[in-house]
Enzyme design. Sequence first.
Site, PDB file in Angstrom:
ATOM      1  N   ARG A 274       9.948  27.520  17.430  1.00  0.00           N
ATOM      2  CA  ARG A 274       9.308  26.590  16.487  1.00  0.00           C
ATOM      3  C   ARG A 274       7.785  26.769  16.438  1.00  0.00           C
ATOM      4  O   ARG A 274       7.055  25.796  16.249  1.00  0.00           O
ATOM      5  CB  ARG A 274       9.626  25.133  16.831  1.00  0.00           C
ATOM      6  CG  ARG A 274      11.050  24.741  16.583  1.00  0.00           C
ATOM      7  CD  ARG A 274      11.261  24.475  15.103  1.00  0.00           C
ATOM      8  NE  ARG A 274      12.692  24.367  14.826  1.00  0.00           N
ATOM      9  CZ  ARG A 274      13.374  23.226  14.912  1.00  0.00           C
ATOM     10  NH1 ARG A 274      12.761  22.123  15.216  1.00  0.00           N
ATOM     11  NH2 ARG A 274      14.647  23.213  14.670  1.00  0.00           N
TER      12      ARG A 274
ATOM     13  N   ASP B 170      16.326  28.539   8.856  1.00  0.00           N
ATOM     14  CA  ASP B 170      17.000  27.498   9.625  1.00  0.00           C
ATOM     15  C   ASP B 170      18.418  27.960   9.931  1.00  0.00           C
ATOM     16  O   ASP B 170      18.989  28.748   9.181  1.00  0.00           O
ATOM     17  CB  ASP B 170      17.030  26.164   8.870  1.00  0.00           C
ATOM     18  CG  ASP B 170      17.342  25.025   9.834  1.00  0.00           C
ATOM     19  OD1 ASP B 170      16.407  24.534  10.490  1.00  0.00           O
ATOM     20  OD2 ASP B 170      18.518  24.672   9.986  1.00  0.00           O
TER      21      ASP B 170
ATOM     22  N   ARG C   3       5.511  22.080  12.169  1.00  0.00           N
ATOM     23  CA  ARG C   3       4.621  20.937  11.939  1.00  0.00           C
ATOM     24  C   ARG C   3       3.433  20.830  12.880  1.00  0.00           C
ATOM     25  O   ARG C   3       2.516  20.059  12.623  1.00  0.00           O
ATOM     26  CB  ARG C   3       5.434  19.649  11.957  1.00  0.00           C
ATOM     27  CG  ARG C   3       6.167  19.457  10.650  1.00  0.00           C
ATOM     28  CD  ARG C   3       7.128  18.325  10.734  1.00  0.00           C
ATOM     29  NE  ARG C   3       8.137  18.612  11.728  1.00  0.00           N
ATOM     30  CZ  ARG C   3       9.163  17.814  12.020  1.00  0.00           C
ATOM     31  NH1 ARG C   3       9.276  16.660  11.414  1.00  0.00           N
ATOM     32  NH2 ARG C   3      10.052  18.161  12.915  1.00  0.00           N
TER      33      ARG C   3
ATOM     34  N   TYR D  64      27.132  20.548  13.787  1.00  0.00           N
ATOM     35  CA  TYR D  64      26.563  19.922  12.579  1.00  0.00           C
ATOM     36  C   TYR D  64      27.636  19.678  11.532  1.00  0.00           C
ATOM     37  O   TYR D  64      27.684  18.611  10.902  1.00  0.00           O
ATOM     38  CB  TYR D  64      25.418  20.778  12.017  1.00  0.00           C
ATOM     39  CG  TYR D  64      24.158  20.667  12.842  1.00  0.00           C
ATOM     40  CD1 TYR D  64      23.381  19.513  12.797  1.00  0.00           C
ATOM     41  CD2 TYR D  64      23.760  21.675  13.691  1.00  0.00           C
ATOM     42  CE1 TYR D  64      22.242  19.370  13.575  1.00  0.00           C
ATOM     43  CE2 TYR D  64      22.617  21.560  14.481  1.00  0.00           C
ATOM     44  CZ  TYR D  64      21.867  20.400  14.412  1.00  0.00           C
ATOM     45  OH  TYR D  64      20.737  20.268  15.186  1.00  0.00           O
TER      46      TYR D  64
ATOM     47  N   ARG E 220       3.760  23.451   3.045  1.00  0.00           N
ATOM     48  CA  ARG E 220       5.084  22.870   2.812  1.00  0.00           C
ATOM     49  C   ARG E 220       5.042  21.630   1.917  1.00  0.00           C
ATOM     50  O   ARG E 220       6.087  21.230   1.393  1.00  0.00           O
ATOM     51  CB  ARG E 220       5.723  22.495   4.159  1.00  0.00           C
ATOM     52  CG  ARG E 220       6.594  23.553   4.831  1.00  0.00           C
ATOM     53  CD  ARG E 220       7.898  23.802   4.091  1.00  0.00           C
ATOM     54  NE  ARG E 220       8.553  22.574   3.643  1.00  0.00           N
ATOM     55  CZ  ARG E 220       9.191  21.712   4.413  1.00  0.00           C
ATOM     56  NH1 ARG E 220       9.325  21.977   5.681  1.00  0.00           N
ATOM     57  NH2 ARG E 220       9.721  20.621   3.934  1.00  0.00           N
TER      58      ARG E 220
HETATM   59  O1  CP3 Z   1       9.307  28.915  14.347  1.00  0.00           O
HETATM   60  C1  CP3 Z   1      10.544  29.007  14.454  1.00  0.00           C
HETATM   61  O2  CP3 Z   1      11.163  28.799  15.515  1.00  0.00           O
HETATM   62  C2  CP3 Z   1      11.327  29.543  13.263  1.00  0.00           C
HETATM   63  C3  CP3 Z   1      11.907  28.597  12.416  1.00  0.00           C
HETATM   64  C4  CP3 Z   1      13.121  27.774  12.812  1.00  0.00           C
HETATM   65  C5  CP3 Z   1      13.361  26.529  12.189  1.00  0.00           C
HETATM   66  N1  CP3 Z   1      14.579  26.070  12.584  1.00  0.00           N
HETATM   67  C6  CP3 Z   1      12.442  25.881  11.250  1.00  0.00           C
HETATM   68  C7  CP3 Z   1      12.542  24.434  11.044  1.00  0.00           C
HETATM   69  C8  CP3 Z   1      14.197  28.035  13.655  1.00  0.00           C
HETATM   70  C9  CP3 Z   1      14.404  29.202  14.584  1.00  0.00           C
HETATM   71  C10 CP3 Z   1      15.117  26.959  13.484  1.00  0.00           C
HETATM   72  C11 CP3 Z   1      16.427  26.903  14.147  1.00  0.00           C
HETATM   73  C12 CP3 Z   1      17.112  25.607  14.261  1.00  0.00           C
HETATM   74  N2  CP3 Z   1      17.306  24.672  13.302  1.00  0.00           N
HETATM   75  C13 CP3 Z   1      17.798  25.205  15.410  1.00  0.00           C
HETATM   76  C14 CP3 Z   1      17.890  26.005  16.675  1.00  0.00           C
HETATM   77  C15 CP3 Z   1      16.630  25.864  17.459  1.00  0.00           C
HETATM   78  C16 CP3 Z   1      16.532  24.605  18.217  1.00  0.00           C
HETATM   79  O3  CP3 Z   1      15.578  23.848  17.946  1.00  0.00           O
HETATM   80  O4  CP3 Z   1      17.372  24.363  19.087  1.00  0.00           O
HETATM   81  C17 CP3 Z   1      18.367  23.944  15.150  1.00  0.00           C
HETATM   82  C18 CP3 Z   1      19.171  23.121  16.118  1.00  0.00           C
HETATM   83  C19 CP3 Z   1      18.068  23.631  13.797  1.00  0.00           C
HETATM   84  C20 CP3 Z   1      18.474  22.414  13.042  1.00  0.00           C
HETATM   85  C21 CP3 Z   1      17.255  21.678  12.626  1.00  0.00           C
HETATM   86  N3  CP3 Z   1      16.492  22.029  11.526  1.00  0.00           N
HETATM   87  C22 CP3 Z   1      16.601  20.602  13.284  1.00  0.00           C
HETATM   88  C23 CP3 Z   1      17.094  19.911  14.535  1.00  0.00           C
HETATM   89  C24 CP3 Z   1      15.432  20.319  12.550  1.00  0.00           C
HETATM   90  C25 CP3 Z   1      14.321  19.332  12.888  1.00  0.00           C
HETATM   91  C26 CP3 Z   1      14.387  18.083  12.105  1.00  0.00           C
HETATM   92  C27 CP3 Z   1      13.051  17.350  12.202  1.00  0.00           C
HETATM   93  O5  CP3 Z   1      12.441  17.156  11.159  1.00  0.00           O
HETATM   94  O6  CP3 Z   1      12.635  17.025  13.329  1.00  0.00           O
HETATM   95  C28 CP3 Z   1      15.402  21.205  11.470  1.00  0.00           C
HETATM   96  C29 CP3 Z   1      14.337  21.303  10.460  1.00  0.00           C
HETATM   97  C30 CP3 Z   1      13.358  22.390  10.688  1.00  0.00           C
HETATM   98  N4  CP3 Z   1      13.692  23.696  10.939  1.00  0.00           N
HETATM   99  C31 CP3 Z   1      11.957  22.293  10.621  1.00  0.00           C
HETATM  100  C32 CP3 Z   1      11.440  23.570  10.830  1.00  0.00           C
HETATM  101  C33 CP3 Z   1      10.013  24.006  10.796  1.00  0.00           C
HETATM  102  C34 CP3 Z   1      11.186  21.023  10.316  1.00  0.00           C
HETATM  103  C35 CP3 Z   1      11.222  20.839   8.844  1.00  0.00           C
HETATM  104  C36 CP3 Z   1       9.953  20.236   8.312  1.00  0.00           C
HETATM  105  O7  CP3 Z   1       8.888  20.863   8.432  1.00  0.00           O
HETATM  106  O8  CP3 Z   1      10.054  19.159   7.732  1.00  0.00           O
END
Ligand code: CP3
Length: 360
Positions: free
Chosen positions: A38, A87, A42, A162, A51
């Site tokens: 990540r 994602d 944010r 999910y 974004r």
């Molecule tokens: O920088 C990186 O790691 C690359 C981008 C990345 C994202 N999601 C971007 C993202 C990666 C590798 C993921 C994988 C992902 N997505 C996982 C596996 C990694 C982990 O954290 O265990 C999981 C479980 C998800 C599912 C998911 N998508 C979650 C739990 C969330 C967070 C929700 C929140 O707002 O807290 C997302 C959304 C997400 N994926 C964001 C980002 C940057 C946030 C979206 C935003 O900016 O509003």
Amino acid sequence: MTAVADAAPTPAPSPADSDLVRAARGLPVRRTPVWFMRQAGRSLPEYRALRAGTRMLEACQDPDLVTEITLQPVRRHGVDAAILFSDIVLPLVVAGVDIDIKPGVGPVIAAPVRSVADVDALPPLEPDRLAFLATAVRRLVTELGATPLIGFAGAPFTLATYLIEGGPSKEHARTKAFMYAEPAAWGRLLDRLAVSAATFLTTQVDAGASAVQLFDSWAGVLSAADYAERVLPHSRAVFDGLGGHGQGDRDVPRIHFGVGTGELLTLIGDAGADVVGVDWRVPLDEAARRVGPQRSLQGNLDPAVLLADRATVDREVRRVVAQGRAARGHVFNLGHGVLPDTDPGVLTSVVDLVHELTAT
Ligand code: CP3
């Protein structure tokens, strides 16, 4: 000595010879490579600005935004790898499953998978729908030069949580109930998810990604016996979809990560990983003992430490680096993703400290 000899260690001429790839393969490195799960997200004001006004899942399918967001942390922190901005649910979205990513919540599924018929109705992922992804990866590889790009996918189990829960969950009780009650349909569901994850990964590798990470974020809720019998074969199928080691152009290092997987570390390696990702619960010297000398480790600074004072950050980074020396190879990372409130300046200072402590 000449001025050139006094300069910083020679940069890698190509991503395939980068410290990330070398550490993943257990080869000597110039210095311990570091990146953050990540890292794009944010915690960065430039990410929040870019974004603004675009939904997460739209951003993930726009090659210009994907390229720029992926590059932001590389420019700012000088990390040793980029990770594709995407994602884990994207292959499902592209296949036509109705999913939204709600800010502050995570992926939400409009019609959760609750029956055997729901499993059989899931649409397959057509590879030609991933043209946007191949475009973004090719652009990124050009922009990144010698810095490797890590491609990724969600592992079958974590995606199944999910789909079945309908969104994020703590206990994953419905998922486990389905796994026990409907073993045949469970197997078919995870098979399908393995095929789409392999398609998502091969698209990224064929377009030039230098390593891949399979995220099985929630596998830690399972016992070792259930993981071994009902999940591992499907994760192995994802890696097998990339072809055997030593075979052809897709022979890139494979990183495999989950949270709370201390009791599963050996099995996670056995699923086909070159690098086992470790969260903060198990120290890396103990993790090295568990995975054995054939695999490298990635991790495992507690992301919450980055919210503490500088002296604590410094002490914990030194501890992780020292314990990581027990592993065949060490890729420095957090034990899970960067928390949104993290000061990006602290992330940059961690990169610098890891490099300083490990320069050869
Ligand atoms: O920088 C990186 O790691 C690359 C981008 C990345 C994202 N999601 C971007 C993202 C990666 C590798 C993921 C994988 C992902 N997505 C996982 C596996 C990694 C982990 O954290 O265990 C999981 C479980 C998800 C599912 C998911 N998508 C979650 C739990 C969330 C967070 C929700 C929140 O707002 O807290 C997302 C959304 C997400 N994926 C964001 C980002 C940057 C946030 C979206 C935003 O900016 O509003």
